[in-house]
Design a protein around this motif. Structure first.
Motif, PDB file in Angstrom:
ATOM      1  N   LYS A   1       0.745  -1.194   0.108  1.00 51.78           N
ATOM      2  CA  LYS A   1       0.067  -0.085  -0.206  1.00 51.78           C
ATOM      3  C   LYS A   1       0.924   1.024  -0.103  1.00 51.78           C
ATOM      4  N   ALA A   2       0.465   2.310  -0.680  1.00 52.09           N
ATOM      5  CA  ALA A   2       1.012   3.417  -0.653  1.00 52.09           C
ATOM      6  C   ALA A   2       0.307   4.646   0.001  1.00 52.09           C
ATOM      7  N   HIS A   3       1.160   5.434   0.799  1.00 50.75           N
ATOM      8  CA  HIS A   3       0.734   6.210   1.665  1.00 50.75           C
ATOM      9  C   HIS A   3       1.151   7.810   1.231  1.00 50.75           C
ATOM     10  N   TYR A   4       0.651   8.833   1.008  1.00 51.54           N
ATOM     11  CA  TYR A   4       1.147  10.117   0.425  1.00 51.54           C
ATOM     12  C   TYR A   4       1.000  10.984   1.507  1.00 51.54           C
ATOM     13  N   VAL A   5       2.231  11.105   1.945  1.00 51.17           N
ATOM     14  CA  VAL A   5       2.227  12.182   3.151  1.00 51.17           C
ATOM     15  C   VAL A   5       2.620  13.663   2.690  1.00 51.17           C
ATOM     16  N   ILE A   6       1.659  14.521   2.894  1.00 53.25           N
ATOM     17  CA  ILE A   6       1.915  15.995   2.310  1.00 53.25           C
ATOM     18  C   ILE A   6       2.369  16.764   3.355  1.00 53.25           C
ATOM     19  N   HIS A   7       3.642  17.206   3.143  1.00 52.55           N
ATOM     20  CA  HIS A   7       4.265  18.034   4.365  1.00 52.55           C
ATOM     21  C   HIS A   7       4.092  19.624   3.799  1.00 52.55           C
ATOM     22  N   ASN A   8       3.750  19.662   2.527  1.00 48.73           N
ATOM     23  CA  ASN A   8       3.437  21.108   2.075  1.00 48.73           C
ATOM     24  C   ASN A   8       3.116  20.984   0.752  1.00 48.73           C
ATOM     25  N   TYR A   9       1.440  21.278   0.390  1.00 49.45           N
ATOM     26  CA  TYR A   9       1.176  21.148  -0.720  1.00 49.45           C
ATOM     27  C   TYR A   9       1.322  22.387  -1.513  1.00 49.45           C
ATOM     28  N   ARG A  10       1.835  23.359  -1.054  1.00 47.73           N
ATOM     29  CA  ARG A  10       1.928  24.672  -2.027  1.00 47.73           C
ATOM     30  C   ARG A  10       2.796  24.337  -3.236  1.00 47.73           C
ATOM     31  N   PHE A  11       3.774  23.029  -3.018  1.00 46.25           N
ATOM     32  CA  PHE A  11       4.698  22.639  -4.055  1.00 46.25           C
ATOM     33  C   PHE A  11       3.951  21.162  -4.380  1.00 46.25           C
ATOM     34  N   HIS A  12       3.495  21.201  -5.588  1.00 45.51           N
ATOM     35  CA  HIS A  12       3.183  19.599  -5.724  1.00 45.51           C
ATOM     36  C   HIS A  12       3.372  19.281  -7.122  1.00 45.51           C
ATOM     37  N   GLY A  13       4.304  19.966  -7.975  1.00 46.09           N
ATOM     38  CA  GLY A  13       4.788  19.347  -9.045  1.00 46.09           C
ATOM     39  C   GLY A  13       3.821  19.483 -10.381  1.00 46.09           C
ATOM     40  N   ILE A  14       3.811  20.844 -10.724  1.00 42.31           N
ATOM     41  CA  ILE A  14       2.752  21.201 -11.613  1.00 42.31           C
ATOM     42  C   ILE A  14       3.281  20.911 -12.985  1.00 42.31           C
ATOM     43  N   VAL A  15       2.521  20.273 -13.824  1.00 47.08           N
ATOM     44  CA  VAL A  15       2.931  19.880 -15.239  1.00 47.08           C
ATOM     45  C   VAL A  15       2.324  20.637 -16.168  1.00 47.08           C
ATOM     46  N   ASN A  16       3.115  21.202 -17.053  1.00 44.82           N
ATOM     47  CA  ASN A  16       2.722  22.226 -18.040  1.00 44.82           C
ATOM     48  C   ASN A  16       3.171  21.742 -19.348  1.00 44.82           C
ATOM     49  N   ASN A  17       2.826  22.441 -20.460  1.00 43.14           N
ATOM     50  CA  ASN A  17       3.033  22.294 -21.929  1.00 43.14           C
ATOM     51  C   ASN A  17       4.741  22.286 -22.232  1.00 43.14           C
ATOM     52  N   GLU A  18       5.423  23.076 -21.230  1.00 52.19           N
ATOM     53  CA  GLU A  18       6.861  23.242 -21.429  1.00 52.19           C
ATOM     54  C   GLU A  18       7.467  22.141 -20.768  1.00 52.19           C
ATOM     55  N   ASN A  19       7.239  21.661 -19.346  1.00 49.02           N
ATOM     56  CA  ASN A  19       8.050  20.667 -18.822  1.00 49.02           C
ATOM     57  C   ASN A  19       7.510  19.255 -19.053  1.00 49.02           C
ATOM     58  N   ILE A  20       6.359  19.217 -19.497  1.00 49.47           N
ATOM     59  CA  ILE A  20       5.758  17.756 -19.790  1.00 49.47           C
ATOM     60  C   ILE A  20       6.518  16.787 -20.715  1.00 49.47           C
ATOM     61  N   LYS A  21       7.469  17.631 -21.514  1.00 51.13           N
ATOM     62  CA  LYS A  21       8.332  17.028 -22.457  1.00 51.13           C
ATOM     63  C   LYS A  21       9.470  16.203 -21.864  1.00 51.13           C
ATOM     64  N   HIS A  22       9.778  16.507 -20.504  1.00 49.29           N
ATOM     65  CA  HIS A  22      10.925  15.847 -19.836  1.00 49.29           C
ATOM     66  C   HIS A  22      10.465  14.536 -19.264  1.00 49.29           C
ATOM     67  N   LEU A  23       9.276  14.199 -19.384  1.00 50.25           N
ATOM     68  CA  LEU A  23       8.557  13.113 -18.676  1.00 50.25           C
ATOM     69  C   LEU A  23       8.431  12.059 -19.866  1.00 50.25           C
ATOM     70  N   GLU A  24       8.538  10.713 -19.479  1.00 51.68           N
ATOM     71  CA  GLU A  24       8.542   9.573 -20.365  1.00 51.68           C
ATOM     72  C   GLU A  24       7.024   9.550 -20.889  1.00 51.68           C
ATOM     73  N   ASP A  25       7.049   8.945 -22.165  1.00 52.03           N
ATOM     74  CA  ASP A  25       5.517   8.726 -22.755  1.00 52.03           C
ATOM     75  C   ASP A  25       4.578   8.044 -21.976  1.00 52.03           C
ATOM     76  N   THR A  26       4.911   7.148 -21.366  1.00 54.53           N
ATOM     77  CA  THR A  26       3.928   6.405 -20.311  1.00 54.53           C
ATOM     78  C   THR A  26       3.520   7.299 -19.065  1.00 54.53           C
TER      79      THR A  26
END
Length: 494
Positions: free
Chosen positions: A164-189
């Motif tokens: 089981k996976a449990h996500y512990v949020i220590h600060n959700y002000r930062f949550h890894g927003i993905v946009n048209n510019e940085n999505i290209k850094h991610l793998e296709d899957t």
């Protein structure tokens, strides 16, 4: 090598982007450095996986054992990885080393205090490398604790069967927003998984994906959990995702403190010593501090501001966002310094770094007998300042949990905190509950209110009977992980 207990028993794996004392940026590092230890003390085997942050590390690689070497394919390139392991008596930490992704100027930011342009790729690679490592180790992992969004990318690649996976949020002000510019850094899957999950047009982020795909989401205080659900955590975004998961899978667990590090020896929480001797000891430490920083008025009490000096911590209550002092600020600060000295200690960072430094140095220039800005941080310096301070000010705009107010209270400082998140969950208002409080909680967050409560707290210093009673309640409050670890143990026992 890894202990046999990780193969023979059910293991909790903590994944975190930082961990004290090896690589600490803030409170997250303190929590991940302590929580596994206190879970292990209760018999729960723990393992931590974290990046090797190159020159930011506070441990020599020669003191670690090489556990594994392997390669991780990412966007068509095979990257070499070394897994290095500690030999801690309570739990072991595995460092994932790859110089291309992790050997940077800082853990989160470059030398100018700005986030890396490929931070999304760094996080995704960490997730894939961790998934690959866990598979190769063949440990008996039944729960993952994913500490903040930087550690959740493993969910794109899988965890382990029956875990089981449990996500512990220590600060959700930062949550890894993905946009048209940085999505290209991610793998296709990964791109496909994100686009499918957020096909209704809502903002895409790695943290929001983790909220939707974890077994449990944990906010680090109950009040912060409510702020996220009700969309009222300041400076935050994309909070609507918390309304899309069942209430039963979103819980609040407030952090504790490691009393092996953050409780002075003279303050024994199991047997509170004579309050008079504790107060006397604090006054001696304050005198030493005033002798070291001899510009401060020796006849006034000492207030301490100790945090990362960024907008969310409330630094712009004391100056304008451009670093100047308005007539309002000058009038309020003049009133404040009639009653107390203030030391502000911490590192400014991020996009407002220069403005914060400008503002605080300007305050020190104008009020040099009452204000000292220490543009530095170390745990030893923090401990010395807390042991000398009479009052601790934490005027955050938003604070998921907060640890420094608990640290300061363990050193006998009177806290003045904002009515947000873990601050209001950890401090009982003396104004609201006279004779039962453990500090002062602001009615609103403003410089006026800070000045008002400092005057109230300073007056309490002059009432020996009331002050000694208040200090006794503050010191007697048990914020230790020995007590706070239980909800985590209950969670991973299910």
């Amino acid at each position: 090598m890894l202990k046999k207990t990780y193969v023979e028993n059910e293991v909790v794996v903590h994944i975190s982007y930082e961990i004290a004392p090896y690589s600490k940026h803030g409170g997250l590092g303190d929590v991940v450095g302590a929580l596994p230890k206190y879970m292990a003390k209760q018999g729960q085997p723990n393992l931590v996986v974290t990046p090797w942050h190159g020159k930011e590390m506070n441990v020599d690689e020669d003191n670690l054992e090489l556990l594994l070497e392997f390669t991780v394919p990412y966007n068509g390139v095979f990257y070499p990885v070394k897994a290095l392991v500690t030999s801690s008596s309570h739990y072991q930490t595995i460092f994932i080393k790859n110089d291309y992704f992790f050997n940077r100027d800082g853990i989160y930011h470059d030398e100018d205090g700005l986030p890396y342009s490929d931070s999304i790729a760094i996080v995704a690679f960490f997730g894939k490398a961790t998934y690959t490592l866990i598979g190769k180790l063949k440990i008996n992992c039944h729960h993952f604790l994913l500490h903040d969004w930087n550690s959740t990318a493993i969910l794109f690649y899988g965890t382990l069967k029956n875990s089981k996976a449990h996500y512990v949020i220590h600060n959700y002000r930062f949550h890894g927003i993905v946009n048209n510019e940085n999505i290209k850094h991610l793998e296709d899957t990964v791109q496909t998984a994100l686009k499918f999950t957020f096909q209704n047009g809502s903002q895409i982020s790695i943290g929001a994906y983790a909220v939707l795909h974890s077994n449990t989401t944990i906010a680090v205080s109950e009040s912060y959990r409510q702020e996220l659900i009700e969309n009222r955590a300041l400076l935050h975004g994309n909070m609507e995702v918390f309304t899309k998961i069942p209430d039963s899978s979103f819980i609040g667990i407030i952090n504790g403190i490691d009393t092996d590090i953050w409780a002075p020896k003279l303050l024994n929480h199991n047997q509170i010593q004579d309050i008079n001797s504790i107060v006397t000891h604090k006054q001696k430490n304050k005198l030493k501090l005033y002798q070291k920083y001899n510009q401060l008025d020796i006849n006034k009490p000492l207030c301490l501001i100790l945090s990362r000096l960024v907008e969310e911590k409330g630094v712009f209550y004391f100056c304008e966002k451009n670093g100047t002092l308005s007539e309002f600020h000058l009038a309020q600060l003049t009133e404040l310094f009639q009653h107390t000295n203030v030391i502000a200690c911490g590192l400014a960072s991020g996009e407002n770094k220069l403005e914060v430094e400008k503002g605080f140095y300007e305050i020190m220039s104008r009020f040099h007998c009452n204000f000292l800005f220490i543009n530095a941080y170390s745990d030893n310096l923090a401990q010395d300042l807390m042991l000398a301070s009479d009052i601790f000010i934490f005027p955050a705009l938003v604070e998921p949990c907060g640890l420094t107010q608990m640290y300061a209270m363990s050193y006998g400082s009177i806290p003045i905190v904002s009515p947000v998140g873990g601050l209001k969950d950890s401090v009982i208002s003396e104004e609201r509950y006279p004779g039962k409080g453990t500090g002062y909680v602001m009615k609103d967050t403003s410089l006026n209110e800070i000045v008002r409560l400092v005057k109230v707290a300073v007056n309490s210093l002059n009432d020996s009977r009331g002050y000694f009673s208040l200090i006794r309640r503050i010191i007697s409050t048990d914020y230790s992980w020995e007590r706070r670890v239980r909800p985590y143990l209950d969670l991973v026992s299910k």
